[in-house]
Enzyme design. Structure first.
Site, PDB file in Angstrom:
ATOM      1  CB  THR A 125      -0.851   0.106   1.286  1.00  0.00           C
ATOM      2  OG1 THR A 125       0.024   0.180   2.419  1.00  0.00           O
ATOM      3  CG2 THR A 125      -1.811  -1.049   1.432  1.00  0.00           C
ATOM      4  CG  ASP A 126       1.129   5.996  -1.027  1.00  0.00           C
ATOM      5  OD1 ASP A 126       1.982   6.141  -0.117  1.00  0.00           O
ATOM      6  OD2 ASP A 126       0.981   6.811  -1.953  1.00  0.00           O
ATOM      7  CD1 TRP A 127       4.311   5.210   5.406  1.00  0.00           C
ATOM      8  CD2 TRP A 127       4.320   4.049   3.504  1.00  0.00           C
ATOM      9  NE1 TRP A 127       5.420   4.376   5.402  1.00  0.00           N
ATOM     10  CE2 TRP A 127       5.447   3.661   4.254  1.00  0.00           C
ATOM     11  CE3 TRP A 127       4.109   3.413   2.275  1.00  0.00           C
ATOM     12  CZ2 TRP A 127       6.369   2.705   3.820  1.00  0.00           C
ATOM     13  CZ3 TRP A 127       5.023   2.458   1.838  1.00  0.00           C
ATOM     14  CH2 TRP A 127       6.132   2.121   2.598  1.00  0.00           C
TER      15      TRP A 127
END
Ligand SMILES: *[C@@H]1O[C@H](CO)[C@@H](O)[C@H](O)[C@H]1NC(C)=O
Ligand SMILES: *[C@@H]1O[C@H](CO)[C@@H](O)[C@H](O)[C@H]1NC(C)=O
Length: 671
Positions: free
Chosen positions: A252-254
């Site tokens: 995931t992106d953060w």
């Protein structure tokens, strides 16, 4: 789908680096991953796929550990132009500058340099390169992190950079997948992209990255077709894993995760940082373990996540003596891991410089009597070159945009000041030149700089740059404009002025800004960069603009030059434009091969159906330098020049040797 890649062997791009890559074997890596899987407890499997929480490790993200197989906490760290937050590393020019070199070998060397430093600091996964945003919107805040909005050029940038990073032993992470085209509302935006546009524009650079054995991909914050990118079965399972044959892992992106089971079942393989930024909302960890127990997520899916992460680790041989993680977030790795990477950074900065205008061959400079340097962009930020967090200011020389895609400058070879008195410039001379520096900046939306909330508010030069150029041109007939910019700016207010003799597009040069520019201005090399986007005559000529609402829609295929071509709009400088100090002549032009059409076919290899990568045509030509300047003049040491400047004052420089005039007759064959 009915598209075939037409491989035009770019005439200006030597292939040499292609041959020396490491031979990656996913099959071998999966054999090892399968054997390791058998030793893992469920708790360890969950630890491998789940971040340990925001701010809990040395890196932007860290996984848990699995002692049964000596799997230590994987360190994931930004970013696409160098290891973020560390000191003693090289701050390379961003992707957009690498793209404007149009030089595969340099892109590869830059990737190797980034990857080598990543490994030296014990970072496992470096969060780059970037192909999303691709650049649907000229104002898009993070366009500069990637390789421009032409999918073919961007794809070459992705392929070479991934190959370079992974040859050096680090894992690359292609991002942000997919449809993350603007900063405004990026965490709620719904991108709607039709399948043809998806394949021909947005997916293609990722396909090239997958073909280069990309280890990981970061799913983005936005929704695609109504579903979050990180729980989107079409984007992850269908397009990426089935169609492109991606064998690495999706992270995931953060804090871009929104669900436990849906994300797992859609094809997500790792969550970062493992919690939200308040340390709450943990979607995996024990929640994933429960979802597996209750069969909302199959144990086979969990095993697949683990195998993908382990296979990427084995593929890049990180199981064998990988260096310990040196403190990254604290910023004091304490070691200088640069080696000679500064030279690569300079070469990318220099060869990405695009000469847009050169009336009367004013450039290269020929023993000017004096030079006045004008504009705050000519001098380093007086408060310190790293004084703005994540480069979140546009004060002084612009080397990169702002946000998580930045790195700490080890130094700045800027257009230095101090030594020359103001009086000299004002004395006047027939050989007086004035160089005006103007800038335009953008970045990531968590920082707003001078009212620009990530995306650019407009496409004008900042700090009254247009007026500054006009004011200088009004009093000097040999005005040279140097532009440092994240993307296109509108040049109409001065581009045609007779006194504006030259326009030098210096892009985003990274740490070696001054060294790169000086070599071009003085003709030590001829400029050879080409625009990686169109410079239009007005912002509206792009036909696209930042979406005000979250119901995003895609402009379809017609972005940048495609839009201008379709609508018969003349650009100021077209995509691919770039002048030289010399002239070239080609002969022996030969095209072999038969263009084909029809559906793709063949086995799926990393990147997609094998036939997509068939070479359907080969173009060869002999290119001769028919002018009087060497294309690449390599003098052993050039006069150590820095250009001198000051904040909003005029300073001068003088006494440089005449640029030697040699060359001509140089001839190279390219295939
Ligand atoms: C770039 O840095 C890496 C890591 O220190 C090093 O291995 C590599 O040799 C350097 N490249 C050059 C050209 O010095
Ligand atoms: C271009 O190259 C051809 C073949 O080498 C040569 O005959 C011709 O004179 C060249 N033209 C110029 C303008 O240099």
């Amino acid at each position: 789908m009915h598209f075939h890649s037409f491989v035009l062997f770019a005439l200006a791009a030597p292939w040499a680096a292609e041959a020396q890559g490491f031979v990656a074997s996913w099959d071998d890596a999966y054999t090892k991953a399968n054997a390791a899987l058998a030793k893992l407890s469920t708790t360890e499997k969950i630890a491998i796929v789940t971040g340990i929480g925001w701010g809990k490790g040395a890196c932007a993200g860290n996984t848990g550990t699995a002692s049964s197989i000596n799997f230590r906490s994987l360190c994931l760290q930004d970013g696409p132009l160098g290891v973020r937050s560390a000191t003693g590393i090289t701050a390379f020019p961003p992707g957009i500058q690498a793209a404007s070199t149009w030089d595969r070998s340099l892109m590869r060397e830059r990737g190797r340099g980034i990857g080598g430093q990543t490994k030296a600091l014990g970072v496992n996964v470096i969060l780059g390169p970037v192909a999303g945003p691709l650049g649907e919107f000229a104002q898009g805040g993070r366009n500069w992190e990637g390789f421009g909005n032409d999918p073919y050029l961007c794809g070459v940038g992705m392929e070479q950079t991934v190959a370079g990073i992974q040859e050096a032993g680090a894992q690359a992470c292609g991002k942000h997948y997919i449809g993350n085209e603007q900063e405004k509302n990026r965490e709620t935006m719904n991108s709607v992209i039709d399948e043809r546009t998806m394949h021909e524009l947005y997916l293609w650079p990722f396909a090239e990255a997958v073909k280069a054995n990309l280890a990981s991909i970061m799913c983005s914050y936005n929704k695609l077709g109504g579903k979050w990118s990180c729980e989107n079965p079409h984007a992850l399972n269908e397009l990426l894993k089935q169609e492109l044959g991606f064998r690495g892992f999706v992270v995931t992106d953060w804090n871009a995760q929104h669900s436990t089971a849906d994300s797992a079942n859609a094809g997500l393989d790792m969550t970062m940082p493992g919690s939200d930024f308040d340390g709450k909302n943990i979607y995996w960890g024990t929640a994933l373990q429960s979802a597996v127990s209750s069969k909302q997520v199959s144990s086979a899916r969990l095993d697949d996540m683990v195998k993908r992460i382990l296979a990427s680790w084995y593929l890049t041989k990180q199981d064998q003596n990988y260096p310990a993680t040196t403190v990254v977030k604290g910023g004091t790795g304490g070691r200088n891991v640069q080696g000679n990477n500064g030279t690569i950074a300079k070469n990318v900065a220099r060869d990405g410089i695009v000469l847009l205008k050169n009336a009367g061959n004013l450039l290269p400079l020929k023993k000017p009597k004096s030079i006045a340097i004008v504009g705050s962009g000519a001098v380093a930020n007086p408060k310190g070159i790293n004084s703005c967090t994540d480069n979140g200011c546009n004060t002084g020389t612009l080397t990169m945009g702002w946000g998580s895609g930045t790195a700490t400058l080890p130094h700045l070879r800027h257009y230095n000041l101090n030594r020359y008195s103001q009086r000299r410039c004002l004395r006047g001379s027939i050989r007086r030149r004035r160089i005006v520096f103007i800038t335009s900046d953008s970045g990531e939306s968590y920082i707003t700089v001078e009212t620009n909330a990530g995306d650019r508010s407009d496409l004008n030069a900042w700090h009254n740059g247009n007026d500054l150029v006009k004011a200088v041109a009004a009093i000097n007939k040999n005005t040279i404009v140097v532009v440092n910019s994240v993307g296109p700016i509108i040049l109409e207010s001065f581009a045609d002025l007779a006194n504006v003799k030259a326009i030098v597009w210096a892009g985003l040069p990274g740490q070696e800004a001054g060294n790169a520019l000086v070599e071009v201005l003085y003709g030590d090399v001829s400029p050879s960069g080409k625009l990686p986007y169109t410079i239009a005559k007005s912002a509206s000529n792009y036909g696209t603009s930042i979406q005000a609402t979250t119901d995003g829609f895609s402009e379809g295929l017609f972005i940048d030059y495609r839009y201008l071509d379709k609508n018969k709009i003349d650009p100021r400088y077209e995509f691919g434009f770039g002048l030289s100090y010399t002239t070239f002549n080609y002969s022996n032009l030969d095209i072999t091969g038969t263009p084909t059409s029809g559906a793709e076919s063949g086995d799926t290899i990393p990147g997609g159906s094998a036939s997509l990568f068939d070479v359907v045509a080969t173009v060869t030509a002999t290119i001769t330098n028919s002018g009087s300047v060497d294309r690449r003049r390599s003098r052993p040491t050039l006069h150590r020049v820095t250009i001198f400047s000051a904040f909003n004052t005029y300073k001068t420089i003088e006494g440089f040797p005449e640029a030697e005039s040699e060359g001509g007759g140089e001839s190279d064959s390219y295939v």
